[in-house]
Design a protein around this motif. Structure first.
Motif, PDB file in Angstrom:
ATOM      1  N   TYR A 700      56.639   7.462 -57.852  1.00 45.11           N
ATOM      2  CA  TYR A 700      56.588   8.837 -57.329  1.00 45.11           C
ATOM      3  C   TYR A 700      55.317   9.095 -56.509  1.00 45.11           C
ATOM      4  CZ  TYR A 700      60.485   9.601 -60.486  1.00 45.11           C
ATOM      5  OH  TYR A 700      61.702   9.501 -61.119  1.00 45.11           O
ATOM      6  N   ASP A 701      54.820   8.059 -55.854  1.00 41.57           N
ATOM      7  CA  ASP A 701      53.659   8.218 -54.980  1.00 41.57           C
ATOM      8  C   ASP A 701      54.129   8.086 -53.534  1.00 41.57           C
ATOM      9  OD1 ASP A 701      51.224   8.365 -53.748  1.00 41.57           O
ATOM     10  OD2 ASP A 701      50.280   6.747 -54.894  1.00 41.57           O
ATOM     11  N   HIS A 702      54.818   9.127 -53.046  1.00 40.21           N
ATOM     12  CA  HIS A 702      55.353   9.081 -51.683  1.00 40.21           C
ATOM     13  C   HIS A 702      54.249   9.024 -50.639  1.00 40.21           C
ATOM     14  CE1 HIS A 702      55.087  13.382 -52.937  1.00 40.21           C
ATOM     15  NE2 HIS A 702      54.368  13.428 -51.832  1.00 40.21           N
ATOM     16  N   THR A 703      53.090   9.605 -50.971  1.00 41.87           N
ATOM     17  CA  THR A 703      51.984   9.620 -50.016  1.00 41.87           C
ATOM     18  C   THR A 703      51.473   8.208 -49.750  1.00 41.87           C
ATOM     19  OG1 THR A 703      51.354  11.799 -50.839  1.00 41.87           O
ATOM     20  CG2 THR A 703      49.728  10.624 -49.531  1.00 41.87           C
ATOM     21  N   ARG A 704      51.320   7.412 -50.791  1.00 48.91           N
ATOM     22  CA  ARG A 704      50.881   6.034 -50.622  1.00 48.91           C
ATOM     23  C   ARG A 704      51.897   5.236 -49.811  1.00 48.91           C
ATOM     24  NH1 ARG A 704      47.258   2.391 -49.494  1.00 48.91           N
ATOM     25  NH2 ARG A 704      47.470   0.417 -50.629  1.00 48.91           N
ATOM     26  N   ALA A 705      53.183   5.432 -50.097  1.00 45.07           N
ATOM     27  CA  ALA A 705      54.225   4.722 -49.356  1.00 45.07           C
ATOM     28  C   ALA A 705      54.170   5.075 -47.875  1.00 45.07           C
ATOM     29  CB  ALA A 705      55.592   5.059 -49.935  1.00 45.07           C
ATOM     30  N   LEU A 706      53.971   6.363 -47.571  1.00 41.61           N
ATOM     31  CA  LEU A 706      53.883   6.781 -46.172  1.00 41.61           C
ATOM     32  C   LEU A 706      52.646   6.205 -45.498  1.00 41.61           C
ATOM     33  CD1 LEU A 706      54.821   8.466 -43.764  1.00 41.61           C
ATOM     34  CD2 LEU A 706      53.677  10.452 -44.795  1.00 41.61           C
ATOM     35  N   GLU A 707      51.517   6.214 -46.193  1.00 42.83           N
ATOM     36  CA  GLU A 707      50.277   5.651 -45.635  1.00 42.83           C
ATOM     37  C   GLU A 707      50.459   4.190 -45.265  1.00 42.83           C
ATOM     38  OE1 GLU A 707      47.480   6.242 -48.717  1.00 42.83           O
ATOM     39  OE2 GLU A 707      46.984   8.315 -48.171  1.00 42.83           O
ATOM     40  N   LEU A 708      51.063   3.421 -46.161  1.00 38.77           N
ATOM     41  CA  LEU A 708      51.263   1.989 -45.919  1.00 38.77           C
ATOM     42  C   LEU A 708      52.163   1.757 -44.714  1.00 38.77           C
ATOM     43  CD1 LEU A 708      51.794   0.971 -49.647  1.00 38.77           C
ATOM     44  CD2 LEU A 708      49.955   0.074 -48.188  1.00 38.77           C
ATOM     45  N   SER A 709      53.277   2.476 -44.677  1.00 36.45           N
ATOM     46  CA  SER A 709      54.230   2.287 -43.582  1.00 36.45           C
ATOM     47  C   SER A 709      53.642   2.734 -42.257  1.00 36.45           C
ATOM     48  CB  SER A 709      55.519   3.070 -43.882  1.00 36.45           C
ATOM     49  OG  SER A 709      56.083   2.664 -45.111  1.00 36.45           O
ATOM     50  N   GLU A 710      52.954   3.870 -42.276  1.00 33.37           N
ATOM     51  CA  GLU A 710      52.394   4.394 -41.032  1.00 33.37           C
ATOM     52  C   GLU A 710      51.276   3.500 -40.497  1.00 33.37           C
ATOM     53  OE1 GLU A 710      50.496   8.565 -39.278  1.00 33.37           O
ATOM     54  OE2 GLU A 710      50.707   8.273 -41.444  1.00 33.37           O
ATOM     55  N   THR A 711      50.399   3.028 -41.369  1.00 38.07           N
ATOM     56  CA  THR A 711      49.310   2.151 -40.929  1.00 38.07           C
ATOM     57  C   THR A 711      49.865   0.891 -40.288  1.00 38.07           C
ATOM     58  OG1 THR A 711      47.845   2.980 -42.663  1.00 38.07           O
ATOM     59  CG2 THR A 711      47.289   0.854 -41.689  1.00 38.07           C
ATOM     60  N   PHE A 712      50.865   0.283 -40.930  1.00 34.89           N
ATOM     61  CA  PHE A 712      51.477  -0.908 -40.355  1.00 34.89           C
ATOM     62  C   PHE A 712      52.122  -0.582 -39.014  1.00 34.89           C
ATOM     63  CE2 PHE A 712      54.990  -3.697 -39.436  1.00 34.89           C
ATOM     64  CZ  PHE A 712      54.475  -4.960 -39.683  1.00 34.89           C
ATOM     65  N   PHE A 713      52.806   0.555 -38.941  1.00 33.33           N
ATOM     66  CA  PHE A 713      53.550   0.906 -37.724  1.00 33.33           C
ATOM     67  C   PHE A 713      52.619   1.049 -36.533  1.00 33.33           C
ATOM     68  CE2 PHE A 713      55.244   4.295 -34.934  1.00 33.33           C
ATOM     69  CZ  PHE A 713      56.385   3.648 -34.479  1.00 33.33           C
ATOM     70  N   TRP A 714      51.477   1.703 -36.715  1.00 33.98           N
ATOM     71  CA  TRP A 714      50.579   1.895 -35.575  1.00 33.98           C
ATOM     72  C   TRP A 714      49.972   0.565 -35.136  1.00 33.98           C
ATOM     73  CZ3 TRP A 714      51.293   5.700 -32.609  1.00 33.98           C
ATOM     74  CH2 TRP A 714      51.669   6.955 -33.097  1.00 33.98           C
TER      75      TRP A 714
END
Length: 875
Positions: A700-714
């Motif tokens: 239930y840590d959606h923020t961490r999941a978003l951070e990981l995906s976004e950092t990789f994406f950029w």
């Protein structure tokens, strides 16, 4: 039950359909277009044939529909939707209904103003009733009395329009709710569930009725539960008052001298040496000359005021505790209207005391206080003048006057406040429950441990669930409360104010020997505490209930842990002997620019539809998902702008990744085709992101999941895309095929990683090249992406490309400028990655001549001695 039990593995895929990538990409209109498509496809419809092990069920909070949604709702409901979308992609059949909380005082007051009516339960139902007018928001003036059933019908009529507006906003936000499964907390089914649960509580002696002192709001004319209290500062004054003892005056200090006629004892701490000689003696009260015992109790505070306090029935909750534990008499003088009772009490003897009381009868507590103080000055029993202070007073959370404590007959449900064994059982339930974040558990424990009474569930209002109870009337027309008349469960729901108990006729209502209805309704939480049972079909659909209960998740705000969460645990424990859900996800608050909680009462809320229209739903969802559970977040438009930039970049990067080859040329998603080291390194890095993001979402840590995906994406966009662009555009070869396959695989995985947070942008891109919906696609697995390559290769090559670009930027030349000779200073840690990527670095950096690698000591690459050849000027 493990929430990751249904992961489906990816398989190599060859896509043969035609790609339909638009010439110009845009987010304009995606919300309406895709909501319409999802509705037509029944994309989020729940399949009730799934087994309990295959189902992920959510006890969705029903928002109150007596007003408007605000941005705090958008914040917390987005968190829930991210969970629902993730679990659906993980292979779970998601039970995700939406409810509307029509029950309660706000709806009742709005209906009164809107239609110009008020409820009078004594009136008969009029099936042809038409309200005096419609649309009278804020209108004042006389209100037409109508029956409770007519009043409830008007409440239901008015809330229908509110619910339509709420649903439109939720659809705009992209909630993946099954809109065929909505409920109202005052629907016939909800009323039946609440009444059935109450009747079973009553049969098991978990519900009971008692004549007892309780908190009372004089404005709303209703009892108030402990969970609805707010302690607020309230102006007052300390009055030093003399009681008459055998050896002289005994002084107390009080902020409520108007309660002197209700005084039943003076109380001091048993260890306080100043009052040892008084314990066991009596004093007489000033003005009213009543003999009062002096008693000891450990709750007395020696360092507060005079060190000895008067106990009145009732001034505050401490008085109630002393009254109960010391078995003191009841001498109530404040009525339900907040005024001094008009009848002179029989414990006042003599002309002077009775005359003093008659001066107070019917006055407000404020006016009575002034009269008592004047009398104390007159008799000399007021020592000095009152000293102003700010005192803490209990308020109903929706009220603006301090609560009084009056004695009345009320319904209670046992909650451990007076039963240590039950308290321990409920604390154990809290220990079983998975709180997310875990530190919220202590709020539950503190609340349960601090309870000092059972749950007061009756309210003296009209719109809500009536208690399914009648009382036989004796020969004098008095109700016999100890012989309640109850309906059978198959008769529910009932309204005792219009329905008739078995064995009686309507003509016997209210007459001696006949019957009378219980006049009260249930506290709103007494119904809301049953949302799992209501939406799960506990009463009428046992097959569905067995598939969804106990539920997986209760998402909610931190401020209602003590009310909604705890009360739901109580009802489930008493009825089912279990928790109602395995996990609770607790959202933080939204703070305004002054770091204050946003709330309707403070007038600092922001309505969300304008934000969704201005920035786009994905952008607003990005802002919400950027905040962790349990953490307060600032309302920040800047974060929404970042979210919109991300969503647009997803469109643009996807268009680029899909632009190679003919539109009808098959696209391969087979990792075996990825043979170039930097391509394999990129996929290896993406595999790590998939593993970590998945673990974060399971926790239930959606923020961490978003951070990981976004950092990789950029990094993917800024470095990898630029590095492989020339190779991907090249003539057919294994190297070209490797780049194109890697780009397609990465796009496929990234869209699925972003789908729970950015549902519209990802669905838009998915439709360009894939069948079906990304939201019914399988959550990505890391295993097909795993390669022996080092993910650091991409970063190393990116560092080299950045150094080459910096040279051109500092020379104020285009990035297409050729470099005929350059020396690249490379840190030792980056050299292996750069060497295996040298061809792509040359192509991306436009190095047409000599590129020499030189060992360096820094952390990043540095280009030096570059020879630049600007492109020829355009004709």
């Amino acid at each position: 039950m493990s929430s990751d039990a249904f992961t489906l593995p990816d398989a190599p895929t060859i896509l043969t359909g035609t790609r339909q990538v638009p010439d110009r990409v845009s987010l304009d209109g995606v919300e309406d277009r895709w909501d319409e498509a999802w509705t037509a496809q029944d994309l989020y419809a729940f399949d009730r044939s799934a087994t309990r092990e295959q189902i992920y069920s959510i006890d969705t909070p029903p928002p109150t529909v007596s007003g408007s949604l605000h941005v705090g709702h958008v914040f917390s409901y987005t968190h829930t939707d991210v969970v629902a979308r993730f679990q659906r992609m993980r292979g779970r059949e998601v039970f995700y209904p939406m409810g509307w909380d029509d029950n309660g005082l706000p709806t009742e007051r709005r209906v009164q103003n809107y239609y110009g009516v008020r409820c009078d339960p004594s009136l008969p139902y009029d099936p042809e009733f038409t309200p005096p007018f419609e649309g009278g928001e804020g209108k004042s003036g006389p209100q037409l009395p109508i029956s409770r059933k007519n009043f409830v019908e008007l409440c239901e009529r008015l809330t229908v329009e509110d619910e339509r507006l709420f649903e439109a906003l939720w659809r705009r936000l992209g909630l993946s709710v099954d809109w065929s499964r909505t409920y109202q907390t005052v629907s016939a089914e909800s009323r039946a569930v609440a009444q059935q649960a109450f009747l079973r509580n009553l049969a098991r002696d978990e519900a009971y009725q008692a004549e007892a002192p309780g908190l009372w709001d004089v404005t709303f004319q209703t009892a108030v539960a402990q969970a609805e209290l707010e302690a607020r500062d309230y102006p007052g004054a300390f009055h030093r008052v003399a009681f008459h003892g055998a050896d002289g005056p005994v002084y107390i200090e009080t902020t409520r001298p108007e309660l002197l006629p209700a005084c039943v004892a003076l109380i001091a701490h048993p260890d306080d040496e100043r009052f040892q000689h008084l314990f066991g003696t009596t004093v007489r009260s000033p003005l009213f000359d009543v003999e009062i015992p002096v008693l000891a109790h450990t709750m007395a505070e020696p360092d507060k005021g005079a060190g000895i306090a008067m106990c009145c029935t009732f001034g505050d909750l401490t008085d109630v505790q002393w009254w109960r534990e010391l078995q003191l008499p009841t001498r109530s003088v404040v009525g339900r209207d907040g005024r001094i009772l008009r009848d002179t009490p029989d414990w006042l003897v003599g002309d002077s005391p009775r005359a003093r009381y008659e001066e107070l009868a019917g006055k407000t507590t404020f006016s009575a206080r002034e009269a008592v103080v004047a009398g104390l000055r007159e008799t000399g029993d007021l020592d000095g003048e009152p000293v102003t202070t700010q005192r803490k007073a209990n308020f109903y959370e929706k009220g603006d006057k301090p609560l009084e404590i009056v004695t009345s007959r009320q319904w209670y449900i046992r909650n451990g406040g007076r039963d240590e064994a039950l308290r321990d059982e409920l604390l154990a339930r809290g220990a079983e429950l998975g709180f997310n974040p875990d530190f919220m558990k202590v709020r539950y424990e503190n609340w349960v441990s601090g309870l000092n009474g059972d749950w007061l569930v009756s309210r003296q209002r009209f719109f809500g669930v009536p208690f399914p109870v009648w009382y036989p009337l004796d020969e004098h027309g008095e109700p016999q409360h100890d012989k309640p008349l109850l309906p059978s469960e198959d008769q529910l729901p009932i309204d005792p104010s219009s329905d008739v108990p078995a064995g009686y006729t309507a003509e016997q209502r209210g007459v001696p020997g006949g019957f009378a209805a219980d006049p009260d309704i249930m506290d709103t939480w007494a119904t809301s505490s049953l949302t799992p049972q209501i939406v799960g079909g506990w009463r009428t659909d046992p097959d569905l209930f067995s598939r969804v209960f106990p539920m997986d998740l209760r998402p909610q705000g931190q401020d209602i842990i003590r009310t909604w969460l705890f009360s739901t645990v109580v009802r489930s424990h008493l009825e089912h002997g279990s928790l109602p859900w395995s996990d609770a996800a607790i959202s933080g608050w939204i703070l305004d620019p002054d770091r204050k909680k946003m709330s309707k009462s403070k007038g600092n809320v922001v309505t969300p539809m304008g934000l969704l229209e201005e920035h786009g739903s994905d952008a607003v969802r990005y802002w919400a998902a950027s905040a962790r559970l349990g953490t307060d977040a600032a309302f920040e438009v800047g974060q929404m702008k970042i979210g919109r930039r991300l969503a647009i970049k997803v469109l643009n990067a996807s268009k680029f990744a899909l632009s190679f080859g003919a539109a009808d040329e098959p696209l391969a998603l087979d990792p075996a085709l990825v043979t170039v080291e930097i391509d394999r390194a990129m996929l290896a890095g993406l595999a790590d992101v998939v593993d970590k993001a998945t673990a974060a979402l399971v926790a239930y840590d959606h923020t961490r999941a978003l951070e990981l995906s976004e950092t990789f994406f950029w990094t993917f966009c800024d470095d990898y895309l630029e590095l492989v662009k020339d190779r991907a555009y090249g003539d057919p070869s294994p190297e070209t095929e490797s780049a194109r396959a890697a780009l397609a695989i990465a796009l496929d995985v990234l869209l699925r990683l972003f789908a729970p947070v950015l549902p519209f942008a990802t669905e838009e891109v998915w439709s360009w090249w894939r069948e079906g919906s990304v939201h019914r696609a399988t959550w990505p697995s890391a295993e097909p992406l795993r390669t022996p390559a080092d993910p650091a290769v991409v970063g190393a090559a990116g560092s080299a490309l950045t150094a080459l670009r910096k040279v051109k930027s500092e020379a104020k030349l285009s990035m297409r400028t050729e470099i005929t000779s350059v020396e690249l200073v490379v840190p030792a840690a980056l050299r292996p990655g750069i060497e295996v990527s040298l061809d792509d670095i040359r192509a991306a950096g436009r190095v047409t001549g000599t590129l020499t690698l030189v060992d360096g000591d820094g952390e990043t690459c540095v280009a030096r001695d570059a020879v630049l050849v600007p492109p020829a000027p355009k004709a």
